[in-house]
Structures are given as C-alpha cells and as structure tokens.
Motif scaffolding. Sequence first.
Motif, PDB file in Angstrom:
ATOM      1  N   ASN A 341       0.817  -1.203   0.000  1.00  0.00           N
ATOM      2  CA  ASN A 341       0.000   0.000   0.000  1.00  0.00           C
ATOM      3  C   ASN A 341       0.855   1.258   0.000  1.00  0.00           C
ATOM      4  OD1 ASN A 341      -1.427   2.290   1.638  1.00  0.00           O
ATOM      5  ND2 ASN A 341      -3.104   1.007   0.919  1.00  0.00           N
ATOM      6  N   MET A 342       1.866   1.294   0.881  1.00  0.00           N
ATOM      7  CA  MET A 342       2.719   2.476   1.000  1.00  0.00           C
ATOM      8  C   MET A 342       3.578   2.680  -0.236  1.00  0.00           C
ATOM      9  SD  MET A 342       2.190   4.108   3.874  1.00  0.00           S
ATOM     10  CE  MET A 342       3.688   5.020   4.232  1.00  0.00           C
ATOM     11  N   SER A 343       4.089   1.577  -0.804  1.00  0.00           N
ATOM     12  CA  SER A 343       4.925   1.693  -1.997  1.00  0.00           C
ATOM     13  C   SER A 343       4.101   2.157  -3.189  1.00  0.00           C
ATOM     14  CB  SER A 343       5.585   0.349  -2.313  1.00  0.00           C
ATOM     15  OG  SER A 343       6.427  -0.052  -1.260  1.00  0.00           O
ATOM     16  N   LEU A 344       2.936   1.501  -3.376  1.00  0.00           N
ATOM     17  CA  LEU A 344       2.061   1.913  -4.469  1.00  0.00           C
ATOM     18  C   LEU A 344       1.521   3.315  -4.233  1.00  0.00           C
ATOM     19  CD1 LEU A 344       0.010  -1.348  -5.165  1.00  0.00           C
ATOM     20  CD2 LEU A 344       1.807  -0.346  -6.580  1.00  0.00           C
ATOM     21  N   TYR A 345       1.177   3.581  -2.965  1.00  0.00           N
ATOM     22  CA  TYR A 345       0.670   4.913  -2.633  1.00  0.00           C
ATOM     23  C   TYR A 345       1.738   5.973  -2.899  1.00  0.00           C
ATOM     24  CZ  TYR A 345      -1.021   8.893   0.023  1.00  0.00           C
ATOM     25  OH  TYR A 345      -1.414  10.156   0.384  1.00  0.00           O
ATOM     26  N   GLY A 346       2.966   5.669  -2.458  1.00  0.00           N
ATOM     27  CA  GLY A 346       4.050   6.624  -2.673  1.00  0.00           C
ATOM     28  C   GLY A 346       4.261   6.912  -4.143  1.00  0.00           C
ATOM     29  N   THR A 347       4.180   5.851  -4.958  1.00  0.00           N
ATOM     30  CA  THR A 347       4.401   6.018  -6.396  1.00  0.00           C
ATOM     31  C   THR A 347       3.243   6.754  -7.052  1.00  0.00           C
ATOM     32  OG1 THR A 347       5.652   3.950  -6.438  1.00  0.00           O
ATOM     33  CG2 THR A 347       4.873   4.790  -8.546  1.00  0.00           C
ATOM     34  N   THR A 348       2.017   6.223  -6.860  1.00  0.00           N
ATOM     35  CA  THR A 348       0.861   6.824  -7.537  1.00  0.00           C
ATOM     36  C   THR A 348       0.530   8.203  -6.986  1.00  0.00           C
ATOM     37  OG1 THR A 348      -0.645   5.679  -6.012  1.00  0.00           O
ATOM     38  CG2 THR A 348      -0.138   4.583  -8.090  1.00  0.00           C
ATOM     39  N   MET A 349       0.692   8.376  -5.674  1.00  0.00           N
ATOM     40  CA  MET A 349       0.355   9.661  -5.080  1.00  0.00           C
ATOM     41  C   MET A 349       1.247  10.771  -5.607  1.00  0.00           C
ATOM     42  SD  MET A 349       1.284  12.171  -2.731  1.00  0.00           S
ATOM     43  CE  MET A 349       2.429  11.468  -1.571  1.00  0.00           C
TER      44      MET A 349
END
Length: 364
Positions: A341-349
């Motif tokens: 979640n954090m990795s995808l969130y960091g990337t997409t966000m």
Amino acid sequence: MNCLLGRSVITQLQENPKESSSVWKRKEETGKDWRKEENMAVETEAVTVPELALADTDINWDRLDKTRFHIIGAILFTAQSALLHPTSVVKTRMQVAGSGFSHMGGISVFRHILKSDGIPGIFRGFGTSAIGSLPGRVLALTSLEVSKDMMLKYIEDLDMPEATRIGIANAVAGMFSNLVSCVYYVPLDVICQRLMVQGLPGTTSCNRPFDVIHKVIKAEGLRGLYRGFGLTAVTQSPASALWWGAYGSAQHIIWRSLGYTDDAEKKPSHMEMVTVQAAAGMMAGACSSIITTPIDTVKTRLQVMDNYGVGRPSVLKTAKALLKEDGWRGFYRGFGPRFLNMSLYGTTMIVTYELIKRLSVRRE
C-alpha cells in the motif's frame, strides 16, 4: 491645381498602359510581401508563447491556480484512493485480534473477503473515506505547499548542498501538514476503520458512518473519535517528514545524476519525469512502511477494539496485548499489504500530485 495634376496622371496612365500595369503590379507585390511578413510575425509569436510547464520538476505555490489545483486534486486523488482502498481493508482486518485473519497472508485474506462479501466487502468504508477526505485534502495540500514555499525562502541563503536544502524544506512541510491534517483525519480514520471491521469479534456493531459517530460519542464522548490522536501525531508527523524529505532529496539527486541542472537548456521528457518521480516516491514509501508498521498496528487496534477490559483502551494496554498474543512479530501484522500500500501509494500519489501541479500552473 490638384485637379490638373490628377488629370495629367490619369492621362499618362491611359497613354502608357504597360507602365500602368507595372505600377499596379508593384503595388500588388508590395501588399503580398506585407501580408507575408505579418503572417510570419504572427507565427513567430505563436511559437514563442510558452506552453504548460510540463517540463518543470519543481512548481511552487505562487505559480499555481489554487481553484484548479484543488478541483483537479479532488478528482484524481479520489480515483487513486479507490484503487488502493482494498489493500487498506485487508491490512486493517489482519491487524485486529480474533478476526481469524491475523495469521493469514494478505492474498488469502483478500480472497476470503471477496468470497464472503463480494466487491462491496473490499470497499467497505470507501464512500465515507472519499467524501470525508475532500475538506481534509484541501487542508493538507494547502498547508504542505504554503509551508514548503515559506521554508525554501527561509533557508535559501544558508550554505548547504541543494539536495539537503530541498530535503529539509520538504521534511518540515510534510511534518507541519501532517500535524494540521491530523485534527481532521483522525476522527475520519476511526469511523472508516470501524466500518471496515464490522462483524469481527471485539468490535461494536454499526450500520452507517453516523451510527458509528453516535455510538462512539455516546460511549466515550467526543474524545472517543480521537482515539490514537496522540500516537498518530507524535509518530506519523516524523514519518511524514521522513517521506517528504526522502522524496525531495532522492528526486534532486536522481535528476543531477542524469545530467539535469537548473541552468541547463536540456529539459526532461514526460516519460523521464514520471519515471524519476515514481522511483523517488516508491523509495520514500518503502522506507516509511518499514519504520511505521508497528506504530500503525497499535494505532489500528486502539481505534477499533472495545474489549480490553476495564477502562478506556490505551497505547500501553494495546501494545501489551499485542506482545502477549504474538510477540514482537505481532507488531508487523499486515506488513505485506501495508508495504504494498505504502509503496504503491508513494508512487501513484506523487506522480498524481506532480501531474496536478503541472496541470494547475497559472497562465501568465
């Protein structure tokens, strides 16, 4: 006298038709040349008009159209939240004691929820989160950009490497933004997480968001909506500072290693820009998830569990119960989904956020 001159000119033109045609021809050519020059001037102006600054990698608050920034941000961030919400539901269920999911893998939990509750099950609490986040997002983004801009101006004269200066400004802005937004987001987080874990042992049965608010306030007063506020503010603010600081420094270092400088005429392509920002966001998100997962596990338990015996649940009581159940390993329950979640969130966000800023640059 003028009439006589006019007549003599006309007479000459009639007597010399060849000369007459050459005169008109010269005038015609002169007109064409003038129109050609005018068209070239218009084309030159069109070429020199600056396009939207998509090649910029650092757009400050002063350059943004604030209305467009918040409208586009609301749309794109809501779409991004929808994509990542299922991982948050899985993570939350894994962290709750007695749920039967605490020792299962993230994929197994996801399949179980999908099988028992269908698509609505993996999107529990999303409506409340999406609608409730709109005012909080305006608050968070405004405080982030304003504080970063102020910090950059404050430390611009200090003798330090550029990557360090950007990292410090981003870190301070991230911490301040998190502190401000916690006042709004913690009650929203309590409501959404209680909706996510409905039907699990140790949780109070609630039907809708307002039912959650009513029952929490009835049992504990307004204070109940701020369960975990101190823990969130004290721990997530440094984590936010770490994330934004790491992102700002990483992005700056990557750009410089690729040969891009502030004074260079060479501008990165759209693909290069997205790739660099995504890489920096992923690194920042991964580091943050490793450090903050134990705190997040305690916070989640504290916000949703109601069966810790006599008295109001506390951080110490929650941590002791978690340690007793599963040892130190218990603090990393849900680490897989949270890391994802954090990795995808960091990337997409960050890719979404930087795109919003580029699309919101004020035309001058």
